[in-house]
Design a protein around this motif. Structure first.
Motif, mmCIF file in Angstrom:
data_model
loop_
_atom_site.group_PDB
_atom_site.id
_atom_site.type_symbol
_atom_site.label_atom_id
_atom_site.label_comp_id
_atom_site.label_asym_id
_atom_site.label_seq_id
_atom_site.Cartn_x
_atom_site.Cartn_y
_atom_site.Cartn_z
ATOM 1 N N LEU A 158 -7.146 3.628 14.522
ATOM 2 C CA LEU A 158 -7.550 5.027 14.665
ATOM 3 C C LEU A 158 -8.853 5.267 13.856
ATOM 4 O O LEU A 158 -9.056 4.967 12.809
ATOM 5 N N ILE A 159 -9.760 5.812 14.665
ATOM 6 C CA ILE A 159 -11.037 6.120 14.188
ATOM 7 C C ILE A 159 -10.992 7.507 13.893
ATOM 8 O O ILE A 159 -10.918 8.407 14.459
ATOM 9 N N SER A 160 -11.568 7.951 12.584
ATOM 10 C CA SER A 160 -11.264 9.360 12.076
ATOM 11 C C SER A 160 -12.478 9.935 10.991
ATOM 12 O O SER A 160 -13.092 9.115 10.642
ATOM 13 N N ILE A 164 -7.141 8.224 6.723
ATOM 14 C CA ILE A 164 -5.769 8.525 7.152
ATOM 15 C C ILE A 164 -4.813 7.264 6.243
ATOM 16 O O ILE A 164 -5.230 6.311 6.690
ATOM 17 N N GLU A 165 -4.035 7.604 5.367
ATOM 18 C CA GLU A 165 -3.524 6.917 4.102
ATOM 19 C C GLU A 165 -1.979 6.737 4.474
ATOM 20 O O GLU A 165 -1.393 5.957 3.821
ATOM 21 N N ARG A 166 -1.481 7.776 5.358
ATOM 22 C CA ARG A 166 -0.074 8.127 5.435
ATOM 23 C C ARG A 166 0.087 8.667 6.890
ATOM 24 O O ARG A 166 -0.923 9.479 7.430
ATOM 25 N N TYR A 167 1.107 8.341 7.615
ATOM 26 C CA TYR A 167 1.345 8.840 8.776
ATOM 27 C C TYR A 167 1.317 10.359 8.643
ATOM 28 O O TYR A 167 0.952 11.079 9.826
ATOM 29 N N GLU A 168 1.690 10.987 7.698
ATOM 30 C CA GLU A 168 1.718 12.412 7.562
ATOM 31 C C GLU A 168 0.329 13.163 7.765
ATOM 32 O O GLU A 168 0.306 14.183 7.901
ATOM 33 N N ILE A 233 -11.632 4.007 9.564
ATOM 34 C CA ILE A 233 -10.930 3.366 10.454
ATOM 35 C C ILE A 233 -9.334 2.804 9.930
ATOM 36 O O ILE A 233 -9.358 2.017 8.893
ATOM 37 N N THR A 234 -8.550 3.004 10.644
ATOM 38 C CA THR A 234 -7.154 2.623 10.138
ATOM 39 C C THR A 234 -6.531 1.947 11.208
ATOM 40 O O THR A 234 -6.293 2.426 12.410
ATOM 41 N N GLU A 298 -5.802 1.541 4.759
ATOM 42 C CA GLU A 298 -4.593 0.588 5.015
ATOM 43 C C GLU A 298 -3.458 1.689 4.872
ATOM 44 O O GLU A 298 -3.234 2.377 3.790
ATOM 45 N N MET A 299 -2.985 2.064 5.954
ATOM 46 C CA MET A 299 -1.827 2.948 6.015
ATOM 47 C C MET A 299 -0.471 2.183 6.226
ATOM 48 O O MET A 299 -0.481 1.392 7.052
ATOM 49 N N PRO A 300 0.396 2.394 5.322
ATOM 50 C CA PRO A 300 1.980 1.785 5.543
ATOM 51 C C PRO A 300 2.361 1.844 6.891
ATOM 52 O O PRO A 300 2.509 3.107 6.939
#
Length: 335
Positions: A158-160, A164-168, A233-234, A298-300
């Protein structure tokens, strides 16, 4: 024997030798291989590797002519030619088999498999094998070897314009989306604000703020330069992609067994090469864009995939999924 007779004899032998070579060459069979990518793209390089290995392994008895960049026509035309046997190979995402097998649109569900290995195991389930068998029954089209050996991606990101550190964090994110029913439902369930845009419109949309993020294979990050407008980037492992070498089954069955085995061996080697090449390209991409100021976050993934597993189970209970999909994908587990 006179010199003239000797000369005529030598010329006759030379002519017979030439005829023998020509006759031998005429026996070589030529197959046409169509794909969408440029010849110098990573995928194009792998396809040519496959063709070269076939020539080597068959001692020139079977030649694969590769036609990149849709030179033989768009997808609908190629599918007709594949069914007729005027195109022998078409390498592309299995989604295109929806022409003959509607259920195969579920071959790569979003956020259901954290690893490629889990996904490949799913594609080897009786359920998915049955979908490929239906394509052969209906259209005479069969996958060569392990269908998902050829790698695309090799993973998705996901390029933002923000971390984006968590899906929320996806809630309310203006995400460029494409017209795929499942993708739309999945991202809406995560709270994304979807912007339906063509791939070629995405850079300008990110620049103007119409979109704040886009999903992409890792392999296309550097080429598309979306990170210039969205520098985070995630890795998401959203879904996995393989590129079956779909072929005319009757043409394959008519080949000598040695040539069939050569095709299978060349395909297996090409699959290994594609994994190596795509992995190297992804690693090089990360180093290159980080040098330009891009941040990888890095998103869990476990919480995201756990939530989506529940989402799929709810849809299954409502009768909205193909029968057997959840059991094949999750083994009926409630973990």
């Amino acid at each position: 024997m006179t010199d003239h007779q000797t000369y005529r004899g030598r010329m006759l032998l030379a002519s017979l030798a030439l005829l023998g070579v020509t006759a031998g060459a005429a026996q070589a069979e030529t197959w046409r291989f169509a794909h969408k990518q440029p010849a110098d793209s990573p995928e194009g390089v792998v396809y040519q590797f496959f063709a070269d290995r076939v020539a080597e392994l068959t001692d020139g008895d079977l030649e694969i002519q590769v036609f990149p960049a849709e030179q033989l026509g768009k997808e609908d035309s190629i599918l007709e030619q594949l069914e007729l046997g005027t195109v022998n190979f078409y390498a592309e995402d299995a989604f295109f088999l929806q022409k003959w097998v509607p259920e195969i649109k579920w071959v790569a569900p979003h956020f259901l498999f954290q690893s490629r290995e889990e996904w490949v195991e799913f594609t080897n389930s009786d359920l998915v094998k049955g979908w490929f068998e239906t394509a052969e029954e209906v259209a005479g089209v069969r996958a060569l070897g392990e269908p998902m050996a050829m790698v695309r991606g090799p993973y998705r990101v996901l390029i933002s314009d923000r971390p984006i550190e968590r899906y929320e964090d996806i809630e309310g994110l203006k995400l460029r989306m494409y017209p795929d029913e499942l993708a739309i439902e999945v991202w809406r369930s995560l709270g994304a604000d979807l912007q339906m845009l063509a791939w070629t419109e995405t850079y300008q949309a990110l620049q103007s703020g119409v979109a704040e993020a886009v999903t992409s294979p890792a392999a296309l990050v550097e080429a598309m330069k979306f990170y210039e407008q969205a520098p985070y980037i995630t890795r998401t492992n959203e879904f996995w992609q393989g590129l079956p070498y779909m072929m005319n089954a009757a043409a394959f069955d008519a080949l000598p067994e040695k040539d069939q085995q050569a095709l299978l061996q060349a395909h297996a080697e090409a699959g290994d090469y594609s994994m190596k090449l795509m992995t190297e390209n992804a690693e090089a991409m990360r180093a290159a864009v980080e040098a330009q100021g891009v941040t990888f976050t890095e998103m869990p993934l476990e919480p995201l995939f756990a939530r989506m597993a529940d989402w799929y189970r709810e849809r299954d209970a409502a009768g909205e999924l193909p029968k057997g999909l959840i059991d094949a994908a999750l083994g009926g587990s409630e973990d």
